[in-house]
Scaffold this active site. Structure first.
Site, short mmCIF file in Angstrom:
data_model
loop_
_atom_site.label_atom_id
_atom_site.label_comp_id
_atom_site.label_asym_id
_atom_site.label_seq_id
_atom_site.Cartn_x
_atom_site.Cartn_y
_atom_site.Cartn_z
N SER A 165 0.84 -1.20 0.00
CA SER A 165 0.00 0.00 0.00
C SER A 165 0.87 1.25 0.00
O SER A 165 1.82 1.34 0.79
CB SER A 165 -0.90 0.02 1.23
N VAL A 216 7.44 2.72 3.78
CA VAL A 216 8.40 2.05 2.89
C VAL A 216 7.88 2.02 1.46
O VAL A 216 8.63 2.25 0.51
CB VAL A 216 8.75 0.64 3.40
N CYS A 217 6.59 1.79 1.28
CA CYS A 217 6.00 1.78 -0.06
C CYS A 217 6.11 3.16 -0.70
O CYS A 217 6.45 3.30 -1.88
CB CYS A 217 4.54 1.35 -0.01
N ALA A 218 5.83 4.18 0.09
CA ALA A 218 5.94 5.55 -0.41
C ALA A 218 7.38 5.88 -0.78
O ALA A 218 7.65 6.47 -1.83
CB ALA A 218 5.42 6.52 0.65
#
Length: 167
Positions: free
Chosen positions: A54, A59-61
């Site tokens: 997500s 971390v995804c961002a």
């Protein structure tokens, strides 16, 4: 079935990433404009698939920002960010962050891509989302690099993925 961890706790995916040298499975994913697209949309280009649980997590961002920063430097290459987020949320994230070198794609209409790429989480608190993975495809959609990140809270190996996209 592969195993990854979340904060050290083991969780399992539904399968394995496509093998290096294999033809990548086709997919249908949804854009921020609610248009369904397939892998053929980027025919003749190299593709970096940045698969994340997500964009609403740090971390995804971060991985999306880092790939965005480097994607503009790669000729004939597109970075596809795949997540379970709603297309509206993906679009808002990219607009707010000023990200123009990545294409956010949503699993909103089905988890077929996650299943076909072996990244659908089967258990644990994130069951139903994807593991963190990077798959690089050449112009003919052959897998040239793959990484299933062993700990969901870790960033992928950007240098290896970007190097594979340059070959």
């Amino acid at each position: 079935m592969a195993q990854v961890t979340l904060k050290g706790n083991p969780i399992h995916t539904n399968g394995e990433l496509p093998a290096v040298g294999a033809k990548a499975p086709d997919f249908t994913l949804t854009t921020g404009d609610l248009k369904d697209v397939t892998l053929a949309e980027w025919k003749g280009k190299r593709k970096i698939l940045n698969i994340v649980p997500s964009l609403d997590t740090a971390v995804c961002a971060t991985s999306t920002r880092k790939f965005n920063e480097n994607a503009g430097k790669l000729a004939n290459t597109v970075v596809l960010v795949v997540s379970a987020d709603l297309p509206f949320a993906q679009k808002r994230f990219c607009t707010t962050e000023g990200l123009q070198n990545v294409v956010p794609l949503s699993l909103i209409r089905g988890k077929h891509m996650a299943k076909d790429y072996g990244v659908l989480l089967q258990d644990g608190p994130l069951a139903g989302l994807t593991a963190r993975a990077v798959v690089v495809l050449d112009e003919a959609d052959k897998v040239v690099y793959r990484q299933l990140v062993p700990e969901i809270g870790q960033e992928p190996d950007y240098d290896a993925a970007l190097a594979a996209a340059k070959q």
